[in-house]
Design an enzyme around this catalytic site. Structure first.
Site, PDB file in Angstrom:
ATOM      1  N   SER A  97      -6.948  -4.806  -6.349  1.00  0.00           N
ATOM      2  CA  SER A  97      -6.470  -4.177  -7.585  1.00  0.00           C
ATOM      3  C   SER A  97      -7.593  -3.413  -8.274  1.00  0.00           C
ATOM      4  O   SER A  97      -8.776  -3.709  -8.115  1.00  0.00           O
ATOM      5  CB  SER A  97      -5.924  -5.239  -8.535  1.00  0.00           C
ATOM      6  OG  SER A  97      -4.962  -6.035  -7.889  1.00  0.00           O
TER       7      SER A  97
HETATM    8  N1  SAH Z   1      -5.492 -10.306  -6.144  1.00  0.00           N
HETATM    9  C1  SAH Z   1      -5.897  -9.270  -5.222  1.00  0.00           C
HETATM   10  C2  SAH Z   1      -4.831  -8.228  -5.027  1.00  0.00           C
HETATM   11  C3  SAH Z   1      -4.112  -8.410  -3.756  1.00  0.00           C
HETATM   12  S1  SAH Z   1      -2.765  -7.292  -3.470  1.00  0.00           S
HETATM   13  C4  SAH Z   1      -7.191  -8.652  -5.728  1.00  0.00           C
HETATM   14  O1  SAH Z   1      -8.026  -9.373  -6.195  1.00  0.00           O
HETATM   15  O2  SAH Z   1      -7.412  -7.481  -5.634  1.00  0.00           O
HETATM   16  C5  SAH Z   1      -1.399  -8.376  -3.638  1.00  0.00           C
HETATM   17  C6  SAH Z   1      -1.268  -9.450  -2.606  1.00  0.00           C
HETATM   18  O3  SAH Z   1      -0.050 -10.127  -2.888  1.00  0.00           O
HETATM   19  C7  SAH Z   1      -1.158  -8.972  -1.164  1.00  0.00           C
HETATM   20  O4  SAH Z   1      -2.197  -9.537  -0.425  1.00  0.00           O
HETATM   21  C8  SAH Z   1       0.203  -9.507  -0.709  1.00  0.00           C
HETATM   22  O5  SAH Z   1       0.215  -9.962   0.627  1.00  0.00           O
HETATM   23  C9  SAH Z   1       0.419 -10.649  -1.669  1.00  0.00           C
HETATM   24  N2  SAH Z   1       1.800 -11.117  -1.838  1.00  0.00           N
HETATM   25  C10 SAH Z   1       2.939 -10.389  -1.932  1.00  0.00           C
HETATM   26  N3  SAH Z   1       4.009 -11.199  -2.068  1.00  0.00           N
HETATM   27  C11 SAH Z   1       3.521 -12.480  -2.068  1.00  0.00           C
HETATM   28  C12 SAH Z   1       4.118 -13.771  -2.161  1.00  0.00           C
HETATM   29  N4  SAH Z   1       5.435 -13.952  -2.275  1.00  0.00           N
HETATM   30  N5  SAH Z   1       3.308 -14.855  -2.130  1.00  0.00           N
HETATM   31  C13 SAH Z   1       1.970 -14.721  -2.001  1.00  0.00           C
HETATM   32  N6  SAH Z   1       1.347 -13.542  -1.901  1.00  0.00           N
HETATM   33  C14 SAH Z   1       2.108 -12.428  -1.927  1.00  0.00           C
END
Ligand code: SAH
Length: 253
Positions: A97
């Site tokens: 993010s």
């Molecule tokens: N928190 C991260 C951002 C990751 S992007 C950062 O520090 O930058 C969002 C993530 O959410 C992705 O890896 C995706 O696989 C995950 N995601 C989507 N749906 C999900 C679910 N139902 N349970 C767990 N993770 C999920």
């Protein structure tokens, strides 16, 4: 068993926490796996100043953003972009993010009544991705439970975070739509992926006085940031600005 912090037994019943309006502090210490953090301090301080210029005023958030070395969570080919205010690919079609959005969401989380005493209790993060936001959350919350549905990213986050030795971060592999009942109730729940609605499991697992901060797809198909608060057992929802997150998906892969 993990020792549970005292939340929510000793919550002060005071007015909602107001962010402390202070000038951005000069950078102090970084959350670095080794002594190698000094060279990135200055570039991170500029990132933090830009975040502050965008209206983030909570000193706890700014200090946490200063502390965590974002460049350690991205591919070596992208390291020179790690402190730009942009999302970057982390593999498997997912992204880390934007720093300003991480800061904004954590500031909203800390604006809850549950954070009035300074530090949040237990927090659930849905969507660990590369683990960056979990590391930032570890600086402002007593315990962080972070769940990821993609095995490859869960493993990568574990690798990324290992050297930081954050004893209060617990990485979980599973479908975050179901929350994580064993850690509930949570003072805060933060989602890094957006669905059509906030699952009822999250509101069920939210503590009294706590907040959910999540992207949600609106009826016009655009995503917006949503804050859901639980007070006296009742839920209230506030829709904020537009955002762009990867979709919240069910199941594991
Ligand atoms: N928190 C991260 C951002 C990751 S992007 C950062 O520090 O930058 C969002 C993530 O959410 C992705 O890896 C995706 O696989 C995950 N995601 C989507 N749906 C999900 C679910 N139902 N349970 C767990 N993770 C999920």
């Amino acid at each position: 068993m993990t020792k549970r912090p005292g939340f929510p037994a000793r919550l002060p019943r005071a007015a909602p926490a107001q962010p402390v309006r202070r000038p951005v502090a000069a950078p102090v210490g970084s959350l670095a796996p080794s002594g190698l953090g000094l060279d990135s301090q200055a570039v991170r301080a500029r990132m933090v100043q830009k975040i502050a210029a965008q209206g983030i005023v909570d000193a706890r958030v700014l200090a946490a953003m200063q502390a965590v070395e974002r460049h350690r969570f991205v591919d070596s080919a992208l390291v020179n972009q790690a402190y730009e205010d942009t999302s970057l690919p982390i593999g498997l079609g997912q992204t880390i993010s934007k720093p300003s959005v991480v800061a904004r969401m954590i500031e909203l989380l800390l604006g809850s009544r549950a954070a009035a005493s300074g530090r949040l209790g237990r927090v659930l993060e849905v969507g660990t991705g590369c683990g960056y936001q979990a590391a930032v959350l570890s600086q402002v919350a007593s315990e962080v439970y972070s769940i990821e549905r993609l095995r490859g990213l869960h493993d990568r986050a574990r690798d990324n975070l290992r050297a930081f030795r954050l004893a209060n971060v617990h990485l979980l592999f599973g479908d975050g739509m179901a929350g994580f009942a064993q850690g509930a109730p949570y003072a805060g729940i933060i989602a890094a992926a957006g669905g059509e609605a906030v699952p009822a499991t999250w509101t069920d697992q939210l503590a009294e006085g706590g907040r959910i901060v999540a992207p949600m797809v609106m009826p016009d198909q655009r995503q917006a940031l949503v804050v859901i608060e639980k007070a006296a057992g009742r839920l209230s929802q506030t829709v904020l600005e537009s955002v762009h997150f990867v979709p919240l998906k069910s199941g594991i892969a």
